[in-house]
Design an enzyme around this catalytic site. Structure first.
Site, PDB file in Angstrom:
ATOM      1  N   LYS A  95       0.009  -6.039  -9.060  1.00  0.00           N
ATOM      2  CA  LYS A  95       0.044  -5.828  -7.603  1.00  0.00           C
ATOM      3  C   LYS A  95      -1.379  -5.919  -7.055  1.00  0.00           C
ATOM      4  CE  LYS A  95       0.494  -1.869  -4.429  1.00  0.00           C
ATOM      5  NZ  LYS A  95      -0.747  -1.897  -3.767  1.00  0.00           N
TER       6      LYS A  95
ATOM      7  N   LYS B 218      -6.569  -2.289  -3.847  1.00  0.00           N
ATOM      8  CA  LYS B 218      -7.988  -1.936  -3.786  1.00  0.00           C
ATOM      9  C   LYS B 218      -8.407  -1.237  -5.071  1.00  0.00           C
ATOM     10  CE  LYS B 218      -7.268  -0.653   0.916  1.00  0.00           C
ATOM     11  NZ  LYS B 218      -6.455   0.572   0.855  1.00  0.00           N
TER      12      LYS B 218
ATOM     13  N   LYS C 225       0.563   7.850 -18.421  1.00  0.00           N
ATOM     14  CA  LYS C 225      -0.588   7.196 -19.070  1.00  0.00           C
ATOM     15  C   LYS C 225      -1.302   8.173 -19.977  1.00  0.00           C
ATOM     16  CE  LYS C 225      -1.649   3.472 -15.969  1.00  0.00           C
ATOM     17  NZ  LYS C 225      -1.989   3.477 -14.563  1.00  0.00           N
TER      18      LYS C 225
HETATM   19  P1  ADP Z   1      -4.093  -0.422  -1.919  1.00  0.00           P
HETATM   20  O1  ADP Z   1      -2.992  -0.377  -2.950  1.00  0.00           O
HETATM   21  O2  ADP Z   1      -4.784  -1.696  -1.908  1.00  0.00           O
HETATM   22  O3  ADP Z   1      -5.033   0.775  -2.012  1.00  0.00           O
HETATM   23  P2  ADP Z   1      -2.955   0.956   0.299  1.00  0.00           P
HETATM   24  O4  ADP Z   1      -2.292   1.872  -0.684  1.00  0.00           O
HETATM   25  O5  ADP Z   1      -4.024   1.541   1.146  1.00  0.00           O
HETATM   26  O6  ADP Z   1      -3.440  -0.314  -0.495  1.00  0.00           O
HETATM   27  O7  ADP Z   1      -1.851   0.293   1.213  1.00  0.00           O
HETATM   28  C1  ADP Z   1      -1.910   0.124   2.608  1.00  0.00           C
HETATM   29  C2  ADP Z   1      -0.680  -0.621   3.067  1.00  0.00           C
HETATM   30  O8  ADP Z   1      -0.696  -1.959   2.534  1.00  0.00           O
HETATM   31  C3  ADP Z   1       0.635   0.005   2.580  1.00  0.00           C
HETATM   32  O9  ADP Z   1       1.643  -0.172   3.566  1.00  0.00           O
HETATM   33  C4  ADP Z   1       0.964  -0.799   1.359  1.00  0.00           C
HETATM   34  O10 ADP Z   1       2.350  -0.807   1.063  1.00  0.00           O
HETATM   35  C5  ADP Z   1       0.478  -2.184   1.766  1.00  0.00           C
HETATM   36  N1  ADP Z   1       0.093  -2.938   0.567  1.00  0.00           N
HETATM   37  C6  ADP Z   1      -0.900  -2.625  -0.312  1.00  0.00           C
HETATM   38  N2  ADP Z   1      -0.954  -3.532  -1.306  1.00  0.00           N
HETATM   39  C7  ADP Z   1       0.031  -4.435  -1.038  1.00  0.00           C
HETATM   40  C8  ADP Z   1       0.490  -5.619  -1.714  1.00  0.00           C
HETATM   41  N3  ADP Z   1      -0.082  -6.039  -2.828  1.00  0.00           N
HETATM   42  N4  ADP Z   1       1.530  -6.290  -1.177  1.00  0.00           N
HETATM   43  C9  ADP Z   1       2.129  -5.876  -0.026  1.00  0.00           C
HETATM   44  N5  ADP Z   1       1.747  -4.774   0.652  1.00  0.00           N
HETATM   45  C10 ADP Z   1       0.712  -4.058   0.155  1.00  0.00           C
END
Ligand code: ADP
Ligand code: TRP
Length: 332
Positions: free
Chosen positions: A201, A204, A117
């Site tokens: 996707k 958060k 980026k």
């Molecule tokens: P975020 O991307 O929201 O910050 P995290 O990185 O803390 O989420 O992810 C925590 C868990 O939730 C991980 O196992 C991640 O693969 C899963 N996860 C996060 N977003 C998704 C999504 N959109 N679909 C499926 N699993 C997800």
């Protein structure tokens, strides 16, 4: 008696937990507790790569802890703890960093994406990138390897991190003998990546989430924001190109999904109606948990107590493992 396999996973307290976290990580992790020894934790030091507000970070730790518990985690059965309470993890991360090829981290997606980026915008490639982001996969490998983990339930986006963890564990075992278990990711084919309300996707970090235990009103608001095309009620629609349909299919029964698919293709179902149905479906899944969440989030002492107990149990596992590692590398 058969020895149970060990399952471990972590989530960062970097914002409100959402239905992507629930379907991708929390639900499969809780299912594994039936026949695994489970170790689930709050990855607060991973959140430090992005969160700078200390009050907010604390709030988010409580939010995530209450979410796990409200989703059904039983702290008598699962070792449930905060990453920052386990100093062994951080000692191990230094040791592992000394066995990790720098090139492996250069190829890690989230670091590489940030560099790309910057380059796209003609900036310095490393602008705004902290060493924590670069080092992130090593800390994650330590989380996993410090607990003799066999399986790691995660969403699709964590696949590469698990591959890196396996590479690091193998490099260590090659150099010093079989100390670490080589872990496997468990990624549910049918879940993979849940889209957010903007179609990217759900994350958060993108402000595009459907929060898990938020009020019914917030749930309605988030679902109403799911982006669709502008086809009218009677026009035929393509279910496989529609994020609303995709999210809906994670909550509806197989029979209803088939019916809705047929209505999409023939025309006669409006996006607004499907959104209403989706709100009811999600509400059905989360309404019990929402009540528990609300009572827990107002009882922080209980959460503190649960996490302290969990940390004690976790250190009883990571402590001896670290002894073994120190011995293997000649530090003791
Ligand atoms: P975020 O991307 O929201 O910050 P995290 O990185 O803390 O989420 O992810 C925590 C868990 O939730 C991980 O196992 C991640 O693969 C899963 N996860 C996060 N977003 C998704 C999504 N959109 N679909 C499926 N699993 C997800
Ligand atoms: N990196 C994971 C995420 O962003 C969170 C995490 C940290 C994790 N340590 C872990 C997941 C260990 C599984 C195992 O979602």
């Amino acid at each position: 008696m058969t020895v149970k396999k060990i399952a471990l996973t972590g989530i960062k307290p970097s914002g409100s937990p959402h239905i992507g976290n629930f379907l991708g990580a929390i639900k499969p992790a809780l299912e594994l507790t039936k026949d695994h020894e489970a170790r689930y934790f709050i990855a607060d030091y991973h959140a430090l790569t992005t969160v700078r507000d200390k009050k907010l970070l604390k709030e988010q730790v409580y939010d995530l802890a209450a979410t796990w518990l409200a989703a059904g985690l039983n702290p008598d059965e699962v070792v449930f703890y905060r990453q920052s309470d386990i100093p062994e993890v951080f000692e191990l991360s230094w040791i592992l960093s000394c066995l990790t090829a720098k090139g492996l981290l250069n190829r890690a997606h989230s670091y590489k994406d940030s560099v790309d980026k910057n380059i796209e915008k003609a900036k310095d490639p490393d602008e705004g990138i902290n060493c924590g982001l670069y080092y992130y996969p090593i800390l994650m490998a330590s989380d996993i390897l410090a607990f003799n983990t066999d399986v790691v339930p995660v969403g699709q986006d964590q696949k590469q991190h698990l591959e890196i963890t396996r590479d690091i564990a193998q490099a260590f075992n090659m150099a010093y003998g079989e100390v670490f278990t080589i872990p496997n990711a468990i990624i549910h084919e049918d879940v993979k990546t849940i889209p957010g309300v903007d179609g990217r996707k759900m994350s958060k970090s993108y402000n595009n989430v459907i929060p898990l235990f938020a009020s019914q009103q917030e749930l309605k608001k988030a679902v109403s924001q799911i982006v669709t095309d502008s086809k009218g009620v009677d026009e035929p629609k393509d279910p496989d190109q529609c994020k609303l349909f995709s999210i809906y299919s994670h909550f509806a029964t197989v029979k209803d999904i088939e019916k809705t698919r047929a209505k999409y293709m023939s025309g006669g179902l409006g996006y607004g109606d499907l959104k209403k149905e989706l709100v009811d479906l999600i509400d059905n899944v989360v309404s019990e948990g929402r009540k528990t969440y609300e009572s827990l989030i107002n009882n922080r002492e209980r959460i503190d107590w649960i996490l302290e107990e969990g940390a004690e149990k976790a250190r009883m596992i990571a402590g001896p493992l670290l002894q073994k590692v120190r011995h293997a590398i000649g530090m003791q």
